[in-house]
Design a protein around this motif. Sequence first.
Motif, PDB file in Angstrom:
ATOM      1  N   ALA A 211       0.783  -1.112   0.083  1.00 17.66           N
ATOM      2  CA  ALA A 211      -0.168  -0.105  -0.068  1.00 17.66           C
ATOM      3  C   ALA A 211       0.929   1.301  -0.204  1.00 17.66           C
ATOM      4  CB  ALA A 211      -0.726  -0.014   1.371  1.00 17.66           C
ATOM      5  N   LYS A 212       2.107   1.115   0.270  1.00 17.31           N
ATOM      6  CA  LYS A 212       2.874   2.203   0.521  1.00 17.31           C
ATOM      7  C   LYS A 212       4.196   2.048  -0.355  1.00 17.31           C
ATOM      8  CE  LYS A 212       1.590   3.985   4.778  1.00 17.31           C
ATOM      9  NZ  LYS A 212       2.180   4.418   6.183  1.00 17.31           N
ATOM     10  N   LYS A 213       4.755   2.831  -1.105  1.00 10.33           N
ATOM     11  CA  LYS A 213       5.863   2.887  -2.147  1.00 10.33           C
ATOM     12  C   LYS A 213       6.845   3.898  -1.521  1.00 10.33           C
ATOM     13  CE  LYS A 213       2.556   0.950  -4.809  1.00 10.33           C
ATOM     14  NZ  LYS A 213       2.227  -0.379  -4.624  1.00 10.33           N
ATOM     15  N   ILE A 214       8.186   3.543  -1.725  1.00 12.06           N
ATOM     16  CA  ILE A 214       9.356   4.577  -1.460  1.00 12.06           C
ATOM     17  C   ILE A 214       9.912   5.012  -2.883  1.00 12.06           C
ATOM     18  CG2 ILE A 214      11.066   5.003  -0.273  1.00 12.06           C
ATOM     19  CD1 ILE A 214       8.918   4.552   1.545  1.00 12.06           C
ATOM     20  N   VAL A 215       9.898   6.314  -3.177  1.00 12.02           N
ATOM     21  CA  VAL A 215      10.526   6.622  -4.480  1.00 12.02           C
ATOM     22  C   VAL A 215      11.980   7.285  -4.022  1.00 12.02           C
ATOM     23  CG1 VAL A 215      10.707   8.127  -6.200  1.00 12.02           C
ATOM     24  CG2 VAL A 215       8.588   7.193  -5.507  1.00 12.02           C
ATOM     25  N   HIS A 216      13.147   6.425  -4.339  1.00 10.26           N
ATOM     26  CA  HIS A 216      14.325   6.967  -3.998  1.00 10.26           C
ATOM     27  C   HIS A 216      14.827   7.938  -5.151  1.00 10.26           C
ATOM     28  CE1 HIS A 216      14.657   3.989  -0.803  1.00 10.26           C
ATOM     29  NE2 HIS A 216      13.912   2.922  -1.724  1.00 10.26           N
ATOM     30  N   THR A 217      15.339   8.950  -4.872  1.00 12.57           N
ATOM     31  CA  THR A 217      15.988   9.745  -5.770  1.00 12.57           C
ATOM     32  C   THR A 217      17.483  10.272  -5.237  1.00 12.57           C
ATOM     33  OG1 THR A 217      15.324  12.071  -4.818  1.00 12.57           O
ATOM     34  CG2 THR A 217      13.629  11.047  -5.979  1.00 12.57           C
ATOM     35  N   ASP A 218      17.934  11.062  -5.991  1.00 12.85           N
ATOM     36  CA  ASP A 218      19.509  11.427  -5.704  1.00 12.85           C
ATOM     37  C   ASP A 218      19.443  12.738  -4.741  1.00 12.85           C
ATOM     38  OD1 ASP A 218      18.324  13.390  -7.319  1.00 12.85           O
ATOM     39  OD2 ASP A 218      19.982  13.523  -8.711  1.00 12.85           O
ATOM     40  N   ASP A 219      18.078  13.111  -4.236  1.00 12.30           N
ATOM     41  CA  ASP A 219      17.973  14.290  -3.492  1.00 12.30           C
ATOM     42  C   ASP A 219      17.318  13.882  -2.280  1.00 12.30           C
ATOM     43  OD1 ASP A 219      18.693  16.586  -2.645  1.00 12.30           O
ATOM     44  OD2 ASP A 219      16.954  17.492  -3.378  1.00 12.30           O
ATOM     45  N   GLY A 220      16.780  12.470  -2.075  1.00 17.46           N
ATOM     46  CA  GLY A 220      15.994  12.042  -0.861  1.00 17.46           C
ATOM     47  C   GLY A 220      14.936  11.261  -1.529  1.00 17.46           C
ATOM     48  N   ASP A 221      14.176  10.778  -0.355  1.00 15.65           N
ATOM     49  CA  ASP A 221      13.350   9.774  -0.657  1.00 15.65           C
ATOM     50  C   ASP A 221      11.757  10.269  -0.320  1.00 15.65           C
ATOM     51  OD1 ASP A 221      15.385   8.158  -1.051  1.00 15.65           O
ATOM     52  OD2 ASP A 221      15.349   7.096   0.957  1.00 15.65           O
ATOM     53  N   TYR A 222      10.887   9.805  -0.906  1.00 17.15           N
ATOM     54  CA  TYR A 222       9.369  10.279  -0.829  1.00 17.15           C
ATOM     55  C   TYR A 222       8.495   8.891  -0.645  1.00 17.15           C
ATOM     56  CZ  TYR A 222      10.848  14.423  -3.055  1.00 17.15           C
ATOM     57  OH  TYR A 222      11.714  15.723  -3.384  1.00 17.15           O
ATOM     58  N   GLU A 223       7.743   9.008   0.429  1.00 15.32           N
ATOM     59  CA  GLU A 223       6.666   7.861   0.774  1.00 15.32           C
ATOM     60  C   GLU A 223       5.488   8.248  -0.103  1.00 15.32           C
ATOM     61  OE1 GLU A 223       6.069   5.084   4.408  1.00 15.32           O
ATOM     62  OE2 GLU A 223       5.033   7.187   4.545  1.00 15.32           O
ATOM     63  N   THR A 224       4.693   7.313  -0.453  1.00 13.20           N
ATOM     64  CA  THR A 224       3.517   7.472  -1.174  1.00 13.20           C
ATOM     65  C   THR A 224       2.674   6.509  -1.404  1.00 13.20           C
ATOM     66  OG1 THR A 224       2.571   8.552  -3.380  1.00 13.20           O
ATOM     67  CG2 THR A 224       4.695   7.257  -3.657  1.00 13.20           C
ATOM     68  N   SER A 225       1.439   6.704  -1.774  1.00 12.95           N
ATOM     69  CA  SER A 225       0.494   5.473  -2.096  1.00 12.95           C
ATOM     70  C   SER A 225       0.377   5.122  -3.555  1.00 12.95           C
ATOM     71  CB  SER A 225      -0.837   5.895  -1.600  1.00 12.95           C
ATOM     72  OG  SER A 225      -0.993   6.202  -0.122  1.00 12.95           O
ATOM     73  N   VAL A 226       0.724   6.443  -4.299  1.00  4.05           N
ATOM     74  CA  VAL A 226       0.505   6.144  -5.615  1.00  4.05           C
ATOM     75  C   VAL A 226       1.596   6.684  -6.533  1.00  4.05           C
ATOM     76  CG1 VAL A 226      -0.751   6.923  -7.878  1.00  4.05           C
ATOM     77  CG2 VAL A 226      -1.940   6.039  -5.770  1.00  4.05           C
ATOM     78  N   VAL A 227       2.166   6.162  -7.514  1.00  2.00           N
ATOM     79  CA  VAL A 227       3.258   6.535  -8.317  1.00  2.00           C
ATOM     80  C   VAL A 227       2.737   6.605  -9.714  1.00  2.00           C
ATOM     81  CG1 VAL A 227       5.519   6.141  -9.146  1.00  2.00           C
ATOM     82  CG2 VAL A 227       5.266   5.507  -6.985  1.00  2.00           C
ATOM     83  N   ILE A 228       2.941   7.623 -10.463  1.00  2.00           N
ATOM     84  CA  ILE A 228       2.462   7.921 -11.672  1.00  2.00           C
ATOM     85  C   ILE A 228       3.994   8.009 -12.455  1.00  2.00           C
ATOM     86  CG2 ILE A 228       1.356   8.863 -13.491  1.00  2.00           C
ATOM     87  CD1 ILE A 228      -0.745   9.776 -11.192  1.00  2.00           C
ATOM     88  N   ILE A 229       4.372   7.090 -13.337  1.00  2.00           N
ATOM     89  CA  ILE A 229       5.571   7.204 -14.121  1.00  2.00           C
ATOM     90  C   ILE A 229       5.180   7.893 -15.438  1.00  2.00           C
ATOM     91  CG2 ILE A 229       7.186   6.004 -15.369  1.00  2.00           C
ATOM     92  CD1 ILE A 229       6.710   3.525 -13.344  1.00  2.00           C
ATOM     93  N   ALA A 230       5.836   8.878 -15.579  1.00  2.00           N
ATOM     94  CA  ALA A 230       5.745   9.843 -16.562  1.00  2.00           C
ATOM     95  C   ALA A 230       6.941  10.415 -17.208  1.00  2.00           C
ATOM     96  CB  ALA A 230       4.824  10.931 -16.462  1.00  2.00           C
ATOM     97  N   THR A 231       8.161   9.364 -17.381  1.00  2.00           N
ATOM     98  CA  THR A 231       9.387   9.657 -17.570  1.00  2.00           C
ATOM     99  C   THR A 231       9.740  10.140 -18.970  1.00  2.00           C
ATOM    100  OG1 THR A 231       9.966   7.652 -17.489  1.00  2.00           O
ATOM    101  CG2 THR A 231      10.585   8.860 -15.506  1.00  2.00           C
TER     102      THR A 231
ATOM    103  N   ILE B 107      -6.549  10.313 -17.062  1.00  2.00           N
ATOM    104  CA  ILE B 107      -7.190   9.126 -16.790  1.00  2.00           C
ATOM    105  C   ILE B 107      -6.225   8.668 -15.387  1.00  2.00           C
ATOM    106  CG2 ILE B 107      -7.224   6.538 -17.281  1.00  2.00           C
ATOM    107  CD1 ILE B 107      -7.522   7.327 -20.214  1.00  2.00           C
ATOM    108  N   ALA B 108      -5.003   8.605 -15.405  1.00  2.00           N
ATOM    109  CA  ALA B 108      -4.136   8.204 -14.344  1.00  2.00           C
ATOM    110  C   ALA B 108      -4.399   9.048 -13.021  1.00  2.00           C
ATOM    111  CB  ALA B 108      -2.718   8.393 -14.555  1.00  2.00           C
ATOM    112  N   GLY B 109      -4.593  10.404 -13.156  1.00  2.00           N
ATOM    113  CA  GLY B 109      -4.874  11.264 -12.151  1.00  2.00           C
ATOM    114  C   GLY B 109      -6.262  10.781 -11.364  1.00  2.00           C
ATOM    115  N   GLN B 110      -7.336  10.647 -11.868  1.00  2.00           N
ATOM    116  CA  GLN B 110      -8.287  10.125 -11.800  1.00  2.00           C
ATOM    117  C   GLN B 110      -8.240   8.847 -11.126  1.00  2.00           C
ATOM    118  OE1 GLN B 110     -11.276  11.848 -11.210  1.00  2.00           O
ATOM    119  NE2 GLN B 110     -12.079  10.350 -10.176  1.00  2.00           N
ATOM    120  N   GLU B 111      -7.614   7.844 -11.633  1.00  2.00           N
ATOM    121  CA  GLU B 111      -7.686   6.386 -11.180  1.00  2.00           C
ATOM    122  C   GLU B 111      -6.609   6.597  -9.820  1.00  2.00           C
ATOM    123  OE1 GLU B 111      -8.469   3.566 -11.948  1.00  2.00           O
ATOM    124  OE2 GLU B 111      -9.688   4.677 -13.578  1.00  2.00           O
TER     125      GLU B 111
END
Length: 315
Positions: A89-109, A293-297
């Motif tokens: 239910a929770k994800k950790i997004v690891h970046t080169d400038d710190g980490d973020y905890e979130t329920s949803v990740v939307i990949i738009a790279t 669509i992703a924002g609503q989902e």
Amino acid sequence: MKTFDVVVIGAGPGGLTAALYASRANLSVMILDRGIYGGQMNNTAEIENYPGFDSVLGPDLSEKMFNSSTQFGAEFGYGAVESIEDNGAKKIVHTDDGDYETSVVIIATGSEYKKIGIPGENELSGRGVSYCAVCDGAFFKGQDVAVIGGGDSAVEEGVYLTQLAKSVTIIHRRDQLRAQKILQDRAFKNDKIKFVWNADVKEIVDEDDKVAGVRYVDKETGEEHVVPAKGAFIYVGIEPMTESFKGLGILDDAGWIDTDDHMKTKVAGIYAIGDVRKKDLRQITTAVGDGGIAGQEAFNYIQTLSDADTKVTSK
């Protein structure tokens, strides 16, 4: 560790639209990008196929989309994403400038231009070799340049370069262009554009650490030729920017992300939109549609989780 309901990775048109829809649904949203918001729109001189505009400058549309996407509280931050840790239910997004905890990740790279892998390409990058006519075309005013490729990007950027260069030679490995007919017509009518067909490009010719031409072999005759040019603009395809997501099991063999019609990946709570998806048409309009669509989902998904376990933050 900073916490948000939704983390959007990528600030192109898809990512900005997803942030708009998610934040308007009263979710806390962080938009992450390693560069300026707008993505490849910033490298486009004029956009002629976005509804509501006869023609609009890419950077101007980027600014308008960014202002719209942040009006309901979405935040923007710089950072290169290194990996995503899936903890249910929770994800950790690891970046080169710190980490973020979130329920949803939307990949738009998004995606990036492929390299040919020939001598001179890397060595002369920034010294005449370019992948962006809008960015670098002004350096070649009144000079001869070459465009390698035959798709939409190659032809569109070739036409753009005629406003600056003395001549533009489009070098293509086939005997006909793959670009949309409207773009082909513009190119064929332009007196500044020449064409080289059935060309197997072998080298970007180096002279005094600068581009001097493009060497190729005619695939029909086997003869070798050099197109004199001070600039070589390369457009031979694109590849997805998904290196950071290999550990999630959501990529196909070529690195694209498979999703369903709701932008869902194989991992619950992780969505993918825009040019990073495996799909046929990659345009600003299709990215915006995916983002909506992703924002609503994202909102729908968070609603299915219990408040105690999933609502990372609330406004």
